[in-house]
Design a protein around this motif. Structure first.
Motif, PDB file in Angstrom:
ATOM      1  N   HIS A 197       0.834  -1.207   0.000  1.00 23.42           N
ATOM      2  CA  HIS A 197       0.000   0.000   0.000  1.00 23.42           C
ATOM      3  C   HIS A 197       0.870   1.259   0.000  1.00 23.42           C
ATOM      4  O   HIS A 197       0.593   2.217  -0.734  1.00 23.42           O
ATOM      5  CB  HIS A 197      -0.925   0.013   1.213  1.00 23.42           C
ATOM      6  CG  HIS A 197      -1.967  -1.063   1.218  1.00 23.42           C
ATOM      7  ND1 HIS A 197      -2.728  -1.378   0.117  1.00 23.42           N
ATOM      8  CD2 HIS A 197      -2.386  -1.896   2.220  1.00 23.42           C
ATOM      9  CE1 HIS A 197      -3.564  -2.357   0.416  1.00 23.42           C
ATOM     10  NE2 HIS A 197      -3.380  -2.687   1.689  1.00 23.42           N
ATOM     11  N   LEU A 198       1.909   1.254   0.818  1.00 18.28           N
ATOM     12  CA  LEU A 198       2.799   2.413   0.896  1.00 18.28           C
ATOM     13  C   LEU A 198       3.429   2.718  -0.462  1.00 18.28           C
ATOM     14  O   LEU A 198       3.474   3.869  -0.897  1.00 18.28           O
ATOM     15  CB  LEU A 198       3.901   2.163   1.927  1.00 18.28           C
ATOM     16  CG  LEU A 198       3.502   2.272   3.397  1.00 18.28           C
ATOM     17  CD1 LEU A 198       4.590   1.671   4.275  1.00 18.28           C
ATOM     18  CD2 LEU A 198       3.273   3.730   3.776  1.00 18.28           C
TER      19      LEU A 198
ATOM     20  N   PRO B 266       6.215  13.503  -1.349  1.00 14.36           N
ATOM     21  CA  PRO B 266       5.551  12.249  -1.715  1.00 14.36           C
ATOM     22  C   PRO B 266       4.759  11.631  -0.576  1.00 14.36           C
ATOM     23  O   PRO B 266       4.030  10.660  -0.791  1.00 14.36           O
ATOM     24  CB  PRO B 266       6.712  11.345  -2.138  1.00 14.36           C
ATOM     25  CG  PRO B 266       7.896  11.876  -1.405  1.00 14.36           C
ATOM     26  CD  PRO B 266       7.685  13.361  -1.313  1.00 14.36           C
ATOM     27  N   GLY B 267       4.918  12.161   0.633  1.00 11.35           N
ATOM     28  CA  GLY B 267       4.006  11.830   1.728  1.00 11.35           C
ATOM     29  C   GLY B 267       3.957  10.376   2.131  1.00 11.35           C
ATOM     30  O   GLY B 267       2.872   9.847   2.374  1.00 11.35           O
TER      31      GLY B 267
ATOM     32  N   ALA C 162      -2.188   3.138   4.714  1.00  9.90           N
ATOM     33  CA  ALA C 162      -1.790   1.732   4.611  1.00  9.90           C
ATOM     34  C   ALA C 162      -2.279   0.937   5.811  1.00  9.90           C
ATOM     35  O   ALA C 162      -2.766  -0.197   5.670  1.00  9.90           O
ATOM     36  CB  ALA C 162      -0.270   1.635   4.493  1.00  9.90           C
ATOM     37  N   LEU C 163      -2.191   1.525   7.021  1.00  5.53           N
ATOM     38  CA  LEU C 163      -2.679   0.822   8.203  1.00  5.53           C
ATOM     39  C   LEU C 163      -4.191   0.721   8.194  1.00  5.53           C
ATOM     40  O   LEU C 163      -4.759  -0.308   8.601  1.00  5.53           O
ATOM     41  CB  LEU C 163      -2.191   1.521   9.473  1.00  5.53           C
ATOM     42  CG  LEU C 163      -0.925   0.905  10.084  1.00  5.53           C
ATOM     43  CD1 LEU C 163       0.256   0.967   9.119  1.00  5.53           C
ATOM     44  CD2 LEU C 163      -0.571   1.590  11.405  1.00  5.53           C
TER      45      LEU C 163
ATOM     46  N   ASN D  83       9.956   3.024   9.304  1.00  4.85           N
ATOM     47  CA  ASN D  83      10.189   1.861  10.161  1.00  4.85           C
ATOM     48  C   ASN D  83       8.926   0.995  10.092  1.00  4.85           C
ATOM     49  O   ASN D  83       7.960   1.221  10.821  1.00  4.85           O
ATOM     50  CB  ASN D  83      10.466   2.326  11.586  1.00  4.85           C
ATOM     51  CG  ASN D  83      10.798   1.191  12.531  1.00  4.85           C
ATOM     52  OD1 ASN D  83      10.418   0.041  12.315  1.00  4.85           O
ATOM     53  ND2 ASN D  83      11.502   1.508  13.609  1.00  4.85           N
ATOM     54  N   LEU D  84       8.954  -0.005   9.205  1.00  6.71           N
ATOM     55  CA  LEU D  84       7.755  -0.810   8.995  1.00  6.71           C
ATOM     56  C   LEU D  84       7.454  -1.722  10.173  1.00  6.71           C
ATOM     57  O   LEU D  84       6.294  -2.081  10.397  1.00  6.71           O
ATOM     58  CB  LEU D  84       7.880  -1.616   7.707  1.00  6.71           C
ATOM     59  CG  LEU D  84       7.957  -0.793   6.416  1.00  6.71           C
ATOM     60  CD1 LEU D  84       7.890  -1.701   5.197  1.00  6.71           C
ATOM     61  CD2 LEU D  84       6.862   0.260   6.358  1.00  6.71           C
TER      62      LEU D  84
END
Length: 311
Positions: A24-25, A101-102, A111-112, A284-285
């Motif tokens: 998603h990111l 680009p956020g 994404a979450l 930091n995924l």
């Protein structure tokens, strides 16, 4: 596909997928702005709509006007089984400022939101649950018309006009920049000792939302999620600490609804905030995944469910 689950006193959480969050990111990364990149902004809106529809949610586009143009919030709904009149909203804005680009602000929150919608797609909550992609959160430049928080202001006004019974609004606002070596700052006047390193999630509520702030921290503890949480409850609607009002929870505070913001504190930690360098490779995924787990635990306790909990 990598996935991580958590268990605690509340039982087992459904598995959260780091791979899906990253996908998603990467799709969303890029300027998404009504003037600088309107096509990309619409592409993000369509991505939210299509993804949520494919997951089986009832999806509506909530339209609102701004600066002579028409925009949409994306509202996905799963009706509650026992108390459908009561609502819990999960929000994240999908636009950016013109020059960034956020990735953290706020592809991370979107994404979450989509990952939470995915892991709960078969869930039968007792309360109605809505996942909302919010448009036009960012404050425009001086050359543009309008003000910030436009999509959420329009949604809060609709909620008030229609008499929505909102139990909670959860705003995911920049939730993926963190680290034990990241210096942490704080706005003047914050009435607590802020940790020196940016490895925590801030949970911010107003007086009406104090119970939600407490419940979020308890959910993290109950499910033994390795996520440091710093709670902050501000007087009134945050007027004395304007930095606590800088996202989509503020219009709901002003309308009298309980709402909390989950945030990595943006510019008080992230040197890439609103810059061209706010890219996926700075995030930091692992931290984002734990924030997702914590939010899932909070939602489980808040909305309840019939039958088996989602897995």
């Amino acid at each position: 596909m990598k996935s991580v689950s958590a268990a605690g006193k509340g039982g087992a959480l459904p598995a959260v997928s780091r791979d899906r969050i990253e996908q998603h990111l990467k799709f969303l990364e890029g300027v998404r702005h009504p003037v600088a990149a309107p096509a990309a902004l619409q592409r993000a809106c369509t991505y939210l709509e299509d993804t949520l529809r494919a997951l089986g949610y009832a999806v509506d586009l909530h339209g609102f006007a701004d600066g002579g143009e028409h925009y949409h919030n994306v509202v996905a709904t799963r009706l509650g089984t026992r108390r459908p009149e009561k609502r819990v909203l999960v929000l994240a804005h999908f636009d950016t400022v013109a020059g960034s680009p956020g990735a953290d602000d706020n592809a991370s929150g979107v994404a979450l939101l989509l990952e939470l919608a995915t892991i709960f797609k078969e869930w039968r909550p007792e309360l109605t649950l809505q996942f909302v992609g919010v448009n036009l959160e960012e404050n425009p430049g001086l050359e543009e018309s309008g003000a910030g928080l436009r999509g959420s202001s329009a949604l809060a006004a609709l909620a008030a006009a229609q008499g929505w019974e909102i139990e909670a609004v959860v705003v995911l606002e920049s939730v993926a920049f963190a680290g034990t070596s990241v210096p942490q700052g704080a706005p003047a006047g914050v009435p607590l000792q802020v940790p020196p390193h940016g490895d925590f999630l801030a949970v911010i509520g107003n007086e009406v939302s104090q119970g939600l702030v407490t419940r979020f921290a308890l959910a993290v503890e109950s499910f033994q999620i390795a996520l440091p949480v710093v709670p902050l409850v501000v007087p009134g609607n945050g007027e004395l600490l304007p930095d606590t009002r800088r996202s989509d929870h503020a219009p709901f505070w002003d309308a009298g609804y309980p709402a909390i913001m989950l945030t990595d504190t943006t510019n008080f930690r992230n040197p890439h905030y609103h810059h061209p360098s706010d890219t996926v490779d700075t995030l930091n995924l692992s931290f984002a995944l734990r924030v997702c787990q914590a939010t899932a635990a909070f939602l489980l306790g808040l909305t309840g469910w019939e039958g088996e909990a989602p897995r």
